[in-house]
Design a protein around this motif. Sequence first.
Motif, PDB file in Angstrom:
ATOM      1  N   ASP A 185       5.513  12.237  -3.688  1.00 36.19           N
ATOM      2  CA  ASP A 185       6.968  12.354  -3.715  1.00 36.19           C
ATOM      3  C   ASP A 185       7.468  11.984  -5.114  1.00 36.19           C
ATOM      4  N   THR A 186       8.019  12.940  -5.819  1.00 37.07           N
ATOM      5  CA  THR A 186       8.463  12.713  -7.198  1.00 37.07           C
ATOM      6  C   THR A 186       9.627  11.721  -7.279  1.00 37.07           C
ATOM      7  N   ARG A 187      10.284  11.448  -6.149  1.00 37.41           N
ATOM      8  CA  ARG A 187      11.424  10.525  -6.146  1.00 37.41           C
ATOM      9  C   ARG A 187      11.029   9.079  -5.886  1.00 37.41           C
ATOM     10  N   ILE A 188       9.769   8.845  -5.562  1.00 35.78           N
ATOM     11  CA  ILE A 188       9.379   7.499  -5.133  1.00 35.78           C
ATOM     12  C   ILE A 188       9.536   6.455  -6.246  1.00 35.78           C
ATOM     13  N   VAL A 189       9.281   6.830  -7.483  1.00 36.06           N
ATOM     14  CA  VAL A 189       9.414   5.862  -8.579  1.00 36.06           C
ATOM     15  C   VAL A 189      10.853   5.378  -8.666  1.00 36.06           C
ATOM     16  N   ASP A 190      11.806   6.301  -8.626  1.00 33.21           N
ATOM     17  CA  ASP A 190      13.217   5.918  -8.679  1.00 33.21           C
ATOM     18  C   ASP A 190      13.607   5.095  -7.451  1.00 33.21           C
ATOM     19  N   HIS A 191      13.067   5.450  -6.308  1.00 31.42           N
ATOM     20  CA  HIS A 191      13.363   4.714  -5.075  1.00 31.42           C
ATOM     21  C   HIS A 191      12.865   3.265  -5.184  1.00 31.42           C
ATOM     22  N   ILE A 192      11.636   3.088  -5.664  1.00 37.67           N
ATOM     23  CA  ILE A 192      11.086   1.733  -5.799  1.00 37.67           C
ATOM     24  C   ILE A 192      11.891   0.929  -6.818  1.00 37.67           C
ATOM     25  N   ASN A 220       0.831  -1.205   0.000  1.00 41.71           N
ATOM     26  CA  ASN A 220       0.000   0.000   0.000  1.00 41.71           C
ATOM     27  C   ASN A 220       0.865   1.254   0.000  1.00 41.71           C
ATOM     28  N   PHE A 221       0.422   2.243  -0.749  1.00 49.39           N
ATOM     29  CA  PHE A 221       1.084   3.542  -0.788  1.00 49.39           C
ATOM     30  C   PHE A 221       0.058   4.632  -0.510  1.00 49.39           C
ATOM     31  N   SER A 222       0.441   5.585   0.320  1.00 49.52           N
ATOM     32  CA  SER A 222      -0.446   6.697   0.664  1.00 49.52           C
ATOM     33  C   SER A 222      -0.338   7.800  -0.385  1.00 49.52           C
ATOM     34  N   ASP A 246       0.697  11.579 -11.970  1.00 55.60           N
ATOM     35  CA  ASP A 246       1.948  11.397 -12.707  1.00 55.60           C
ATOM     36  C   ASP A 246       2.760  10.241 -12.130  1.00 55.60           C
ATOM     37  N   THR A 247       2.856  10.172 -10.803  1.00 56.76           N
ATOM     38  CA  THR A 247       3.615   9.098 -10.160  1.00 56.76           C
ATOM     39  C   THR A 247       3.007   7.738 -10.475  1.00 56.76           C
ATOM     40  N   VAL A 248       1.693   7.638 -10.357  1.00 56.05           N
ATOM     41  CA  VAL A 248       1.024   6.362 -10.633  1.00 56.05           C
ATOM     42  C   VAL A 248       1.259   5.949 -12.084  1.00 56.05           C
ATOM     43  N   LEU A 249       1.141   6.881 -13.006  1.00 54.96           N
ATOM     44  CA  LEU A 249       1.351   6.555 -14.418  1.00 54.96           C
ATOM     45  C   LEU A 249       2.805   6.186 -14.701  1.00 54.96           C
ATOM     46  N   ARG A 250       3.752   6.821 -14.009  1.00 54.54           N
ATOM     47  CA  ARG A 250       5.162   6.460 -14.159  1.00 54.54           C
ATOM     48  C   ARG A 250       5.427   5.051 -13.610  1.00 54.54           C
ATOM     49  N   LEU A 251       4.800   4.712 -12.494  1.00 54.55           N
ATOM     50  CA  LEU A 251       4.947   3.365 -11.942  1.00 54.55           C
ATOM     51  C   LEU A 251       4.360   2.325 -12.892  1.00 54.55           C
ATOM     52  N   LYS A 252       3.209   2.640 -13.449  1.00 46.73           N
ATOM     53  CA  LYS A 252       2.567   1.732 -14.403  1.00 46.73           C
ATOM     54  C   LYS A 252       3.459   1.543 -15.632  1.00 46.73           C
ATOM     55  N   ALA A 253       4.004   2.639 -16.150  1.00 42.94           N
ATOM     56  CA  ALA A 253       4.885   2.575 -17.326  1.00 42.94           C
ATOM     57  C   ALA A 253       6.146   1.761 -17.036  1.00 42.94           C
TER      58      ALA A 253
END
Length: 170
Positions: free
Chosen positions: A31-38, A23-25, A71-78
């Motif tokens: 946080d724009t850095r979360i995609v890179d962190h994951i 789960n993510f809040s 944007d973050t969700v779409l970046r994670l999906k991509a």
Amino acid sequence: AQALEAVNRWDAAGFSVPQIGVNFSSGQLMDTRIVDHIKLEMDRCDLSPERLGIEILETVMVESEDHAVVDTVLRLKAAGFRMELDDFGTGHAAISNLRRFQVDRIKIDRAFVSGIDADPKLRKMVLAMIKMADSLGIEALAEGIETPGERQCLVELGIHDMQGYGIGRP
């Protein structure tokens, strides 16, 4: 990191765990850095993106007019991560959000599962959710199964994915 390390331990022990959900809040997703962190954590654990389901509460979708979250969700999906809508049916999520967030799976909330074997109205509601998900090409999972009767009823309705104490304790 802890969830991914657990997957590695399960893999090493010979257990088959094809995917884990985390789960993510909305705060984390802003946080724009979360995609890179994951991605970094996935690389560190040598796991492919499809092994991680990003679980987003239905309320996060409802409250998310913030473009950073979308944007973050779409970046994670991509990046190949699966998107899962948690607690489905408890908020006011629009069907358009299923498309906007590119949801792969809805997780039907326990409120619709508890006592489903004795309540025809709950069965009709869950069946409608299943049919909607199926027609949109989205998987459905039922949460909070606690009794054999609930499990059997959900199987009869066409649910293949379930979780809860009636399936197995953590």
